[in-house]
Design an enzyme around this catalytic site. Structure first.
Site, PDB file in Angstrom:
ATOM      1  N   ALA A  14       0.849  -1.185   0.000  1.00 47.36           N
ATOM      2  CA  ALA A  14       0.000   0.000   0.000  1.00 47.36           C
ATOM      3  C   ALA A  14       0.887   1.237   0.000  1.00 47.36           C
ATOM      4  O   ALA A  14       2.022   1.193   0.474  1.00 47.36           O
ATOM      5  CB  ALA A  14      -0.895  -0.024   1.234  1.00 47.36           C
ATOM      6  N   GLU A  33      -0.790  -9.265  -0.946  1.00 48.69           N
ATOM      7  CA  GLU A  33      -2.235  -9.494  -0.787  1.00 48.69           C
ATOM      8  C   GLU A  33      -2.952  -9.444  -2.133  1.00 48.69           C
ATOM      9  O   GLU A  33      -3.864 -10.238  -2.389  1.00 48.69           O
ATOM     10  CB  GLU A  33      -2.805  -8.465   0.188  1.00 48.69           C
ATOM     11  CG  GLU A  33      -2.272  -8.678   1.600  1.00 48.69           C
ATOM     12  CD  GLU A  33      -2.629  -7.546   2.554  1.00 48.69           C
ATOM     13  OE1 GLU A  33      -2.214  -6.399   2.289  1.00 48.69           O
ATOM     14  OE2 GLU A  33      -3.331  -7.805   3.545  1.00 48.69           O
ATOM     15  N   GLU A  69       3.917  -5.140   7.170  1.00 48.88           N
ATOM     16  CA  GLU A  69       3.126  -4.086   7.816  1.00 48.88           C
ATOM     17  C   GLU A  69       3.533  -3.847   9.264  1.00 48.88           C
ATOM     18  O   GLU A  69       3.470  -2.717   9.766  1.00 48.88           O
ATOM     19  CB  GLU A  69       1.626  -4.428   7.763  1.00 48.88           C
ATOM     20  CG  GLU A  69       1.005  -4.332   6.382  1.00 48.88           C
ATOM     21  CD  GLU A  69       1.092  -5.593   5.546  1.00 48.88           C
ATOM     22  OE1 GLU A  69       1.868  -6.508   5.910  1.00 48.88           O
ATOM     23  OE2 GLU A  69       0.380  -5.664   4.532  1.00 48.88           O
ATOM     24  N   GLY A 100       0.442  -5.020   0.743  1.00 46.41           N
ATOM     25  CA  GLY A 100      -0.698  -5.053  -0.166  1.00 46.41           C
ATOM     26  C   GLY A 100      -0.367  -5.689  -1.511  1.00 46.41           C
ATOM     27  O   GLY A 100      -1.249  -6.224  -2.182  1.00 46.41           O
TER      28      GLY A 100
HETATM   29  C1  HXC Z   1       5.035   4.382  -1.016  1.00 38.61           C
HETATM   30  C2  HXC Z   1       6.983   3.387  -1.748  1.00 38.61           C
HETATM   31  C3  HXC Z   1       6.582   2.153  -1.209  1.00 38.61           C
HETATM   32  C4  HXC Z   1       5.325   2.086  -0.559  1.00 38.61           C
HETATM   33  C5  HXC Z   1       8.514   1.899  -2.112  1.00 38.61           C
HETATM   34  N1  HXC Z   1       8.183   3.190  -2.290  1.00 38.61           N
HETATM   35  N2  HXC Z   1       7.548   1.239  -1.455  1.00 38.61           N
HETATM   36  N3  HXC Z   1       6.212   4.487  -1.639  1.00 38.61           N
HETATM   37  N4  HXC Z   1       4.581   3.220  -0.490  1.00 38.61           N
HETATM   38  N5  HXC Z   1       4.834   0.945  -0.047  1.00 38.61           N
HETATM   39  C6  HXC Z   1       8.955   4.223  -2.973  1.00 38.61           C
HETATM   40  C7  HXC Z   1      10.126   4.667  -2.112  1.00 38.61           C
HETATM   41  O1  HXC Z   1       9.694   5.632  -1.155  1.00 38.61           O
HETATM   42  C8  HXC Z   1      11.042   5.267  -3.133  1.00 38.61           C
HETATM   43  O2  HXC Z   1      10.567   6.541  -3.488  1.00 38.61           O
HETATM   44  C9  HXC Z   1      10.839   4.351  -4.333  1.00 38.61           C
HETATM   45  O3  HXC Z   1       9.575   3.710  -4.132  1.00 38.61           O
HETATM   46  C10 HXC Z   1      11.886   3.286  -4.447  1.00 38.61           C
HETATM   47  O4  HXC Z   1      11.965   2.580  -3.223  1.00 38.61           O
HETATM   48  P1  HXC Z   1      13.348   2.359  -2.418  1.00 38.61           P
HETATM   49  O5  HXC Z   1      13.002   2.092  -1.016  1.00 38.61           O
HETATM   50  O6  HXC Z   1      14.281   3.474  -2.686  1.00 38.61           O
HETATM   51  O7  HXC Z   1      13.906   1.040  -3.142  1.00 38.61           O
HETATM   52  P2  HXC Z   1      14.795  -0.122  -2.492  1.00 38.61           P
HETATM   53  O8  HXC Z   1      15.874   0.462  -1.648  1.00 38.61           O
HETATM   54  O9  HXC Z   1      15.175  -0.980  -3.632  1.00 38.61           O
HETATM   55  O10 HXC Z   1      13.813  -0.920  -1.517  1.00 38.61           O
HETATM   56  C11 HXC Z   1      12.700  -1.610  -2.022  1.00 38.61           C
HETATM   57  C12 HXC Z   1      11.740  -2.026  -0.857  1.00 38.61           C
HETATM   58  C13 HXC Z   1      11.390  -0.777  -0.030  1.00 38.61           C
HETATM   59  C14 HXC Z   1      12.413  -3.095   0.005  1.00 38.61           C
HETATM   60  C15 HXC Z   1      10.489  -2.643  -1.523  1.00 38.61           C
HETATM   61  O11 HXC Z   1      10.932   0.254  -0.902  1.00 38.61           O
HETATM   62  C16 HXC Z   1      10.318  -1.022   0.977  1.00 38.61           C
HETATM   63  O12 HXC Z   1      10.569  -1.607   2.038  1.00 38.61           O
HETATM   64  N6  HXC Z   1       9.095  -0.548   0.707  1.00 38.61           N
HETATM   65  C17 HXC Z   1       7.998  -0.603   1.640  1.00 38.61           C
HETATM   66  C18 HXC Z   1       7.469  -2.020   1.741  1.00 38.61           C
HETATM   67  C19 HXC Z   1       6.284  -2.086   2.734  1.00 38.61           C
HETATM   68  O13 HXC Z   1       6.457  -1.800   3.911  1.00 38.61           O
HETATM   69  N7  HXC Z   1       5.128  -2.466   2.245  1.00 38.61           N
HETATM   70  C20 HXC Z   1       3.957  -2.617   3.071  1.00 38.61           C
HETATM   71  C21 HXC Z   1       3.167  -1.334   3.037  1.00 38.61           C
HETATM   72  S1  HXC Z   1       1.804  -1.426   4.189  1.00 38.61           S
HETATM   73  P3  HXC Z   1      11.532   7.827  -3.512  1.00 38.61           P
HETATM   74  O14 HXC Z   1      10.599   8.958  -3.827  1.00 38.61           O
HETATM   75  O15 HXC Z   1      12.173   7.901  -2.173  1.00 38.61           O
HETATM   76  O16 HXC Z   1      12.513   7.518  -4.613  1.00 38.61           O
HETATM   77  C22 HXC Z   1       0.631  -2.269   3.397  1.00 38.61           C
HETATM   78  C23 HXC Z   1      -0.690  -2.373   4.167  1.00 38.61           C
HETATM   79  C24 HXC Z   1      -1.756  -3.058   3.379  1.00 38.61           C
HETATM   80  O17 HXC Z   1       0.756  -2.751   2.323  1.00 38.61           O
HETATM   81  C25 HXC Z   1      -3.078  -2.921   4.065  1.00 38.61           C
HETATM   82  C26 HXC Z   1      -3.734  -1.595   3.879  1.00 38.61           C
HETATM   83  C27 HXC Z   1      -5.197  -1.579   4.246  1.00 38.61           C
END
Ligand code: HXC
Length: 257
Positions: A65, A111, A131, A108
């Site tokens: 998400a 999911e 998450e 997400g």
């Molecule tokens: C918003 C995101 C994002 C996310 C990555 N980006 N994931 N933006 N939401 N979930 C953006 C980063 O901010 C960054 O933007 C760009 O994408 C590239 O990501 P990096 O982190 O620089 O890449 P990398 O170092 O290769 O790492 C990849 C990664 C990491 C391991 C996937 O991005 C990461 O951990 N992302 C979050 C994963 C996460 O926690 N997902 C769960 C979300 S909660 P900029 O602008 O800085 O370049 C969820 C809840 C669901 O899903 C339920 C809801 C109801």
């Protein structure tokens, strides 16, 4: 295109939805959710479409998400807008859905992949429900579908630690249908979709319904439901055609009725 965050195409009886927010690793924001659901429902309503593929990019199916969109939301906002509730509509499609997953399928993203009926993974795919690292928990069915897919032991491990799972572990655990080289993932998913689209769409819809009952009910009730769905196929022209074609040693020509 009519969409801002996805690309759609259709050919050979299949629809393909490509998530297209590359700079955010296809993070799922509200616009993307609404567009994926609208496109999938449009394909579902199209009698010429027999299967739907959902895919991302080589680097990321979807990294979850959109954390930047979510970060300022309050409890009353997420409740009153049923935040992310529309994703549930994907589980109500009659048309079989196939996720072609390369790269990150986190939160997400994992999911969404699990919302699809078949999950084809590239050999670079990474799954997880991180998450917990953000102080929240899965919210698009992850705690339920991951547990049903791979069991309590691994689901608890992944959801409580937030760790990432590589594709070999995901395959051993039963999360994915097939693993292929990443560069071939979408092509394989499309081949699978074309194969399914060549079947009777009525039978395919009933088959999917029957399998999904296994997650909703007891064995006795599930077998009873399956029997009723099986009997109902004898009301279709496609049953007559499929069996006649077998007996005549020719290919069936299903008309989806
Ligand atoms: C918003 C995101 C994002 C996310 C990555 N980006 N994931 N933006 N939401 N979930 C953006 C980063 O901010 C960054 O933007 C760009 O994408 C590239 O990501 P990096 O982190 O620089 O890449 P990398 O170092 O290769 O790492 C990849 C990664 C990491 C391991 C996937 O991005 C990461 O951990 N992302 C979050 C994963 C996460 O926690 N997902 C769960 C979300 S909660 P900029 O602008 O800085 O370049 C969820 C809840 C669901 O899903 C339920 C809801 C109801």
């Amino acid at each position: 295109s009519e969409y801002e965050t996805i690309i759609t195409e259709s050919a050979d009886g299949i629809g393909v939805i490509t998530l297209n927010r590359p700079k955010a690793l296809n993070a799922l924001n509200t616009t993307l959710m609404n567009e994926v659901v609208a496109a999938a429902e449009q394909f579902d309503a199209d009698p010429d479409i027999g299967a739907i593929v959902i895919t991302g990019s080589e680097r990321a199916f979807a990294a979850g998400a959109d954390i930047k969109e979510m970060s300022d939301k309050t409890f009353s906002e997420v409740v009153s807008e049923s935040f992310f509730g529309a994703w549930d509509n994907l589980s109500r499609l009659r048309t079989p859905t196939i996720a072609a997953v390369t790269g990150y399928a986190l939160g997400g993203g994992c999911e969404l992949a699990m919302l699809c009926d078949i999950l084809i993974a590239g050999d670079n795919a990474v799954f997880g429900q991180p998450e917990i690292n953000l102080g929240v928990i899965p919210g698009i069915g992850g705690s339920q579908r991951l547990t049903r897919a791979i069991g309590k032991a691994k689901a608890m491990d992944l959801i409580l630690t937030g760790r990432q799972m590589k594709v070999d572990e995901a395959e051993r655990a039963g999360l994915v249908s097939r693993v292929v080289p990443a560069a071939e993932c979408l092509a394989t998913a499309k081949e699978v979709a074309v194969t399914i689209a060549g079947k009777s769409s009525i039978a395919a819809g009933l088959a999917k319904d029957a399998v999904n009952r296994a997650f909703e009910t007891t064995l006795t009730e599930g077998v009873r439901a399956e029997r009723g769905l099986f009997y109902s196929t004898f009301a279709t022209d496609d049953q007559t055609e499929g069996m006649a074609a077998f007996v005549a040693k020719r290919e069936p020509d299903f008309r989806n009725r």
